[in-house]
Write a protein that holds these residues in place. Sequence first.
Motif, PDB file in Angstrom:
ATOM      1  N   GLY A 227       9.277 -45.292  30.829  1.00  0.00           N
ATOM      2  CA  GLY A 227      10.427 -45.933  30.201  1.00  0.00           C
ATOM      3  C   GLY A 227      10.921 -45.221  28.954  1.00  0.00           C
ATOM      4  N   SER A 228      10.009 -44.818  28.090  1.00  0.00           N
ATOM      5  CA  SER A 228      10.399 -44.165  26.840  1.00  0.00           C
ATOM      6  C   SER A 228      11.076 -42.824  27.106  1.00  0.00           C
ATOM      7  N   PHE A 229      10.528 -42.062  28.039  1.00  0.00           N
ATOM      8  CA  PHE A 229      11.130 -40.766  28.386  1.00  0.00           C
ATOM      9  C   PHE A 229      12.539 -40.952  28.931  1.00  0.00           C
ATOM     10  N   ILE A 230      12.705 -41.947  29.795  1.00  0.00           N
ATOM     11  CA  ILE A 230      14.011 -42.195  30.406  1.00  0.00           C
ATOM     12  C   ILE A 230      15.036 -42.583  29.351  1.00  0.00           C
ATOM     13  N   LYS A 231      14.651 -43.469  28.429  1.00  0.00           N
ATOM     14  CA  LYS A 231      15.582 -43.900  27.389  1.00  0.00           C
ATOM     15  C   LYS A 231      15.968 -42.749  26.473  1.00  0.00           C
ATOM     16  N   THR A 232      15.019 -41.859  26.220  1.00  0.00           N
ATOM     17  CA  THR A 232      15.273 -40.749  25.301  1.00  0.00           C
ATOM     18  C   THR A 232      16.174 -39.691  25.903  1.00  0.00           C
ATOM     19  N   HIS A 233      15.981 -39.396  27.188  1.00  0.00           N
ATOM     20  CA  HIS A 233      16.643 -38.241  27.781  1.00  0.00           C
ATOM     21  C   HIS A 233      17.753 -38.562  28.776  1.00  0.00           C
ATOM     22  N   LEU A 234      17.772 -39.776  29.336  1.00  0.00           N
ATOM     23  CA  LEU A 234      18.705 -40.038  30.431  1.00  0.00           C
ATOM     24  C   LEU A 234      19.783 -41.077  30.118  1.00  0.00           C
ATOM     25  N   PHE A 235      19.683 -41.749  28.969  1.00  0.00           N
ATOM     26  CA  PHE A 235      20.679 -42.756  28.625  1.00  0.00           C
ATOM     27  C   PHE A 235      21.883 -42.109  27.956  1.00  0.00           C
ATOM     28  N   THR A 236      22.556 -41.211  28.669  1.00  0.00           N
ATOM     29  CA  THR A 236      23.753 -40.537  28.161  1.00  0.00           C
ATOM     30  C   THR A 236      24.845 -40.618  29.216  1.00  0.00           C
ATOM     31  N   PRO A 237      26.107 -40.639  28.801  1.00  0.00           N
ATOM     32  CA  PRO A 237      27.200 -40.743  29.782  1.00  0.00           C
ATOM     33  C   PRO A 237      27.209 -39.634  30.823  1.00  0.00           C
TER      34      PRO A 237
ATOM     35  N   VAL B 214      11.769 -48.145  46.838  1.00  0.00           N
ATOM     36  CA  VAL B 214      13.163 -47.713  46.787  1.00  0.00           C
ATOM     37  C   VAL B 214      13.795 -48.122  45.454  1.00  0.00           C
ATOM     38  N   GLN B 215      13.444 -49.307  44.957  1.00  0.00           N
ATOM     39  CA  GLN B 215      14.006 -49.794  43.701  1.00  0.00           C
ATOM     40  C   GLN B 215      13.651 -48.876  42.527  1.00  0.00           C
ATOM     41  N   CYS B 216      12.564 -48.120  42.637  1.00  0.00           N
ATOM     42  CA  CYS B 216      12.143 -47.221  41.555  1.00  0.00           C
ATOM     43  C   CYS B 216      13.225 -46.199  41.218  1.00  0.00           C
ATOM     44  N   ALA B 217      14.064 -45.865  42.195  1.00  0.00           N
ATOM     45  CA  ALA B 217      15.143 -44.907  41.926  1.00  0.00           C
ATOM     46  C   ALA B 217      16.082 -45.422  40.847  1.00  0.00           C
ATOM     47  N   ALA B 218      16.166 -46.750  40.717  1.00  0.00           N
ATOM     48  CA  ALA B 218      17.080 -47.354  39.749  1.00  0.00           C
ATOM     49  C   ALA B 218      16.606 -47.200  38.311  1.00  0.00           C
ATOM     50  N   LEU B 219      15.411 -46.670  38.099  1.00  0.00           N
ATOM     51  CA  LEU B 219      14.964 -46.396  36.736  1.00  0.00           C
ATOM     52  C   LEU B 219      15.828 -45.318  36.092  1.00  0.00           C
ATOM     53  N   VAL B 220      16.471 -44.499  36.913  1.00  0.00           N
ATOM     54  CA  VAL B 220      17.399 -43.488  36.400  1.00  0.00           C
ATOM     55  C   VAL B 220      18.736 -44.161  36.141  1.00  0.00           C
ATOM     56  N   PRO B 221      19.200 -44.218  34.890  1.00  0.00           N
ATOM     57  CA  PRO B 221      20.473 -44.876  34.589  1.00  0.00           C
ATOM     58  C   PRO B 221      21.621 -44.286  35.400  1.00  0.00           C
ATOM     59  N   GLY B 222      22.441 -45.177  35.941  1.00  0.00           N
ATOM     60  CA  GLY B 222      23.552 -44.738  36.762  1.00  0.00           C
ATOM     61  C   GLY B 222      23.272 -44.821  38.242  1.00  0.00           C
ATOM     62  N   THR B 223      21.995 -45.014  38.605  1.00  0.00           N
ATOM     63  CA  THR B 223      21.640 -45.101  40.021  1.00  0.00           C
ATOM     64  C   THR B 223      22.048 -46.437  40.609  1.00  0.00           C
ATOM     65  N   SER B 224      21.845 -47.523  39.876  1.00  0.00           N
ATOM     66  CA  SER B 224      22.141 -48.893  40.277  1.00  0.00           C
ATOM     67  C   SER B 224      20.946 -49.535  40.960  1.00  0.00           C
ATOM     68  N   ARG B 225      20.434 -50.587  40.332  1.00  0.00           N
ATOM     69  CA  ARG B 225      19.309 -51.309  40.914  1.00  0.00           C
ATOM     70  C   ARG B 225      19.716 -51.971  42.216  1.00  0.00           C
ATOM     71  N   SER B 226      20.848 -52.670  42.181  1.00  0.00           N
ATOM     72  CA  SER B 226      21.294 -53.328  43.407  1.00  0.00           C
ATOM     73  C   SER B 226      21.661 -52.308  44.474  1.00  0.00           C
TER      74      SER B 226
END
Length: 282
Positions: A102-112, A163-175
């Motif tokens: 979670g911390s890595f994702i928030k640091t590096h992937l939460f960008t437009p 499959v839901q794990c892919a949604a950890l990447v922002p922009g993928t969409s959980r639903s």
Amino acid sequence: MNVLLLAKAALLGIVEGLTEFLPISSTGHLIVASSLLRFDSHATHVFEITIQAGAMLAVVWHYRMRLAATLTGWRSDPSRRQFVLNLLLAFLPAAVLGLLFGSFIKTHLFTPTSVAAAFVLGGVIILVVERRQRQPRTSESDRARICSVDQLSARDALRIGFVQCAALVPGTSRSGATIIGSMFLGLPRQVATEFSFYLGIPTLFAAAGYSLWQHRDALRADEAPLLFVGTAVAFVSALACIRWLIRYVSTHDFTAFGWYRIAFGSLILVTSAGEWISWPAG
């Protein structure tokens, strides 16, 4: 409390509610919308995750009779017990990976821009899966065996959880990940959509609770109105979206959402590359 900031919180609540259950990524839209609105709350990431609880409350309200019956009857009813087990199994993979990365994702992937790339890739996947759905099948036995969420096996639930794990990447969409992934695994569209609604309850409540606890020191009392307004507006808009989507999937596929994702993601990438919009780095 600044009225303009409250208005921005309400707008983000609308964005959250309208996008949480569509396969277009609520988190991705919130990141982009927050950037455009210059939403500068002291704890913006916490806000973006917490207002998802409002959308989940809409699911709880819409399915309140089913959920109440499950809570009161799971001990004596094997089908309800299996339903609870399935939700737990589908929830665990993303929960474990979220805690680890979670911390890595928030640091590096939460960008437009990173969100935009995920938008485009997700859109392509939707188009591929929908095209596969339209192709003639030699056998319909696997898909025909499941007509409701009550017929899902533990194996089905666990596969959806991965499959839901892919949604950890922002922009993928959980639903999007759960619905389109479930369809790829052979589930009917309506069953995939309904189970995605249910799975969102433990997933997003857990994410919101964990985020609040993790950033409890960053929260300030004067920002409580922002969380309340965003969450309340997300609840109302999500409830409307849920009811619309249930009707939509009975007669339509998700191709339009695939093209929307590609167009929207490409627009962000082009404006960023051309420096027409100065997207923040994170």
